[in-house]
Write a protein that holds these residues in place. Structure first.
Motif, PDB file in Angstrom:
ATOM      1  N   TYR A   1     -24.889  54.471  48.113  1.00 23.04           N
ATOM      2  CA  TYR A   1     -25.970  55.378  47.457  1.00 23.04           C
ATOM      3  C   TYR A   1     -27.419  55.023  47.676  1.00 23.04           C
ATOM      4  O   TYR A   1     -28.423  55.838  47.854  1.00 23.04           O
TER       5      TYR A   1
ATOM      6  N   ARG B   1     -24.936  63.129  43.723  1.00 22.88           N
ATOM      7  CA  ARG B   1     -25.904  62.731  44.753  1.00 22.88           C
ATOM      8  C   ARG B   1     -26.565  63.754  45.309  1.00 22.88           C
ATOM      9  O   ARG B   1     -27.430  63.545  45.967  1.00 22.88           O
ATOM     10  N   GLU B   2     -25.979  64.929  45.388  1.00 22.23           N
ATOM     11  CA  GLU B   2     -26.785  66.124  45.939  1.00 22.23           C
ATOM     12  C   GLU B   2     -27.816  66.414  45.438  1.00 22.23           C
ATOM     13  O   GLU B   2     -28.934  66.695  45.744  1.00 22.23           O
TER      14      GLU B   2
ATOM     15  N   GLU C   1     -30.894  57.317  49.470  1.00 22.28           N
ATOM     16  CA  GLU C   1     -32.169  57.409  49.135  1.00 22.28           C
ATOM     17  C   GLU C   1     -32.885  56.769  50.078  1.00 22.28           C
ATOM     18  O   GLU C   1     -34.107  57.372  50.458  1.00 22.28           O
TER      19      GLU C   1
ATOM     20  N   LEU D   1     -30.630  63.316  45.547  1.00 20.30           N
ATOM     21  CA  LEU D   1     -31.153  63.146  46.888  1.00 20.30           C
ATOM     22  C   LEU D   1     -32.125  64.378  46.923  1.00 20.30           C
ATOM     23  O   LEU D   1     -33.201  64.284  47.718  1.00 20.30           O
TER      24      LEU D   1
ATOM     25  N   THR E   1     -34.536  58.735  39.851  1.00 14.52           N
ATOM     26  CA  THR E   1     -33.082  59.232  39.883  1.00 14.52           C
ATOM     27  C   THR E   1     -32.204  58.273  39.054  1.00 14.52           C
ATOM     28  O   THR E   1     -31.170  58.647  39.007  1.00 14.52           O
TER      29      THR E   1
END
Length: 655
Positions: free
Chosen positions: A228, A121-122, A232, A125, A81
């Motif tokens: 964040y 973030r959506e 994760e 993740l 990510t």
């Protein structure tokens, strides 16, 4: 440390997406030859694993992980990510970060995302969920690697999403707008806020900005990225019992994350470190960074996630390493607590922004000095493997604070020449040159085990932390404080009543006025030392004067004082003068050095535990160093000296 083999691990980053499958097989064969036993993959794999929204392609990653597993190599699996694929910012440009001047930073590099973006973030993740489900029980996976170097480029984002998140963070911290106004001193320059919606990030302004607001924005930004990381990690732990970490950047040029708050969240503390030739003494900085990383690990063994085999590609002058230097650098990390050594990267890239960055396998291949150095390092780590699990011995601590780093270097301060990290490095270097091993601790840490605590330039300090240091002195501990310490509380509010604020009573001094020096100017002290950068109008209350200024703006005024076990130095001493002062404090505190005094060419550090004891001797110099005869694990012989440029790990006889 993590699910791994015994001994000291040798690892690397690997980017198989840059190479064809036939190269993968060649690489794994060479990894086995080099003794590599831990490989990080999928660090920058997002665009390969999810080439278009919601369409996942794991075939290549499956093959690479399977190939490593078949050859007995464990995997440090990245979540992928760290840098979003082009389709994400094309579909959702609102994820892009904004600089302090409000301008958008576009894709094309890495980390082109806002830490507060709900869209990023959506999507990120969702990828983590897929990776965790697929590999959470894979026998090759020894460690989870969240993102990569979080905050290296995007720690401070000033976009509207960050502004809204910042306001939420402030509401949680202060609860009432009146409390925030008091904390920020908004009566100054008519900055009083009537509603939370009026608050913005500290974007660039026409004049000096509010320093308390800037410090809080740093705190918020560090917490936002930590949040964040937690998101994760929560997904990974839901699908796997494998340990989770991310790579810190404890180094001279990265300062935006408060790792004291991050470290408790890590299953394994890991750090990336590269020699920085922009510094006057990059090897001394390496030693400090290793000690600080050990402090973050609570004194336990830690992991070096990245270092360079040779030159990097991002400094003005990218110097390669001389024969033996990479091994000396590596064993310095091991001496100071690392039980795993990894490199960026395995195979030097042929394309991209890092194509000139060194690797374990260089562009020129295996018939090279660089490759032979890798083989030699691998053999050395095998020989010293029994050291793993022991801990570093030290009875001296140095107090370090990211919040002081942020606040001491504010826009408006007495002297722009005073930089926090430089003062920290100077104190640590003096101890290192005296042969003294130093733990690095947070303000407010338990100091009971230490004979001496050094506090360089701790500009911002809470009442609780200052009181703990005062109690430490009252209980017989020794304290050495340098100038520009104790000046403000955690709101960046001046501690009124005289300098050095929070420490003036324990130090027995009263400062009236700062008197910084112009560049190139110096003052002489009565003990023969010289000072630069800083002086102050100081008088003693209960302290005795050790040295005064003999010229400059403050002739006859105390420059060095001692109040029982508490020392204060009110100027930037020349290196020799600082070393002499630190030697006096070390001697008075009853500290026993692990090794001889030197100009930094020789490092001696002891690791011990479970009835074992090992003395690391790292000779960076050009002359041999005599030592007490002992069995050296590196050469598997009895030795009585360590040659120029050589290292030794002496197995000591224990009772």
């Amino acid at each position: 440390m993590f699910k791994r083999k015994t001994g000291i691990s040798l690892g690397c980053d690997y980017n198989p997406e840059q190479w064809s499958p036939d190269v993968w097989r060649e690489d794994v064969a060479l990894m086995r030859q080099a003794g590599v036993d831990l490989v990080a993959v999928n660090i920058f794999g997002w665009s390969n694993v999810e080439p278009s929204p919601g369409r996942y392609h794991f075939d290549d990653l499956d093959e690479v992980i399977g190939l490593l597993h078949e050859n007995g190599i464990q995997v440090n699996l990245g979540t992928g990510t760290s840098s979003p694929p082009p389709w994400l910012s094309t579909l959702y440009p609102e994820i892009l970060p904004a600089a302090a001047d409000g301008t958008i930073r576009f894709p094309g590099g890495r980390q082109a995302w806002c830490p507060s973006s709900p869209v990023f973030r959506e999507k990120a993740l969702a990828l983590v969920e897929q990776v965790a489900q697929r590999y959470g029980s894979h026998p090759a996976v020894a460690l989870w690697h969240v993102s990569n170097e979080l905050g290296c480029h995007n720690a401070l984002c000033y976009c509207d999403a960050s502004a809204e998140a910042f306001r939420g963070w402030l509401r949680e911290r202060y609860r009432k707008i009146e409390t925030l106004n008091e904390a920020w001193g908004t009566s100054f320059w008519s900055q009083r806020y009537g509603d939370w919606s009026e608050i913005q990030p500290p974007r660039l302004a026409l004049s000096l900005r509010n320093p308390a607001q800037i410090v809080d924005f740093h705190r918020f930004s560090s917490d936002e990225l930590l949040g964040y990381y937690r998101a994760e990690a929560e997904i990974l732990r839901r699908h796997s019992d494998i340990k989770v970490t991310t790579n810190f950047m404890v180094t001279a040029h990265i300062r935006n994350l408060d790792y004291w708050s991050w470290a408790p969240e890590m299953d394994v503390v890991a750090n990336d470190h590269y020699l920085d030739h922009r510094l006057g003494d990059p090897v001394a900085e390496l030693s400090f960074a290793a000690d600080l990383t050990r402090g973050l690990a609570g004194g336990k063994p830690w992991m070096l996630m990245e270092q360079a085999a040779g030159a990097v590609n991002w400094q003005p002058h990218n110097l390669t390493k001389a024969p033996g230097e990479m091994i000396r650098n590596s064993l310095t990390h091991v001496a100071r607590g690392a039980d795993s050594l990894c490199f960026f990267q395995w195979r030097a890239s042929a394309q991209g922004a890092e194509k000139f960055h060194s690797a374990l396998l260089p562009h020129a291949g295996t018939d090279t000095v660089a490759w032979r150095e890798v083989l030699r390092l691998s053999e050395t780590l095998d020989r010293i493997g029994e050291v793993a699990g022991t801990e570093v011995e030290s009875d001296v601590a140095l107090v370090f604070s990211w919040e002081s780093w942020w606040s001491a270097e504010g826009e408006a301060r007495p002297s722009q020449a005073v930089t926090y990290l430089d003062q920290v490095h100077r104190a640590h270097r003096a101890l290192r040159e005296l042969g003294v091993t130093t733990d690095v601790v947070a303000p407010g840490a338990d100091l009971e085990k230490y004979k001496l605590v050094v506090v360089p330039c701790l500009y911002m300090v809470s009442d609780e932390a200052a009181e703990r240091m005062a109690a430490y002195v009252e209980n017989g501990g020794s304290l050495l404080v340098t100038f520009f310490s104790g000046i403000v509380d955690e709101r960046d509010r001046i501690r009124l009543g005289g300098y050095p604020g929070a420490f003036k009573d324990v130090l027995g001094v009263h400062g009236e006025e700062f008197a910084p020096l112009l560049p190139g100017h110096q003052v002489r002290l009565s003990n023969g030392a010289t000072g630069t950068t800083w002086t102050e109008r100081l008088r003693t209350t209960t302290a005795e004067t050790v040295a005064t200024y003999t010229d400059g703006p403050m002739p006859g005024v105390p420059a060095i004082t001692r109040n029982g076990n508490a020392w204060y130095v009110a100027t930037e001493l020349d290196p020799r003068g600082l070393r002499e002062l630190v030697r006096d404090a070390v001697t008075a505190a009853g500290v026993t050095a692990a090794g001889p005094e030197s100009n930094g060419d020789v490092e001696v550090v002891r690791r011990s535990g479970d009835g074992r004891s090992y003395l690391f001797v790292i000779n960076h110099g050009t002359q041999p160093v005599a030592i007490e005869t002992g069995h050296d694990l590196v050469t598997d012989t009895e030795i009585s000296n360590v040659g120029a440029g050589q290292t030794a790990v002496i197995r000591e006889v224990t009772a």
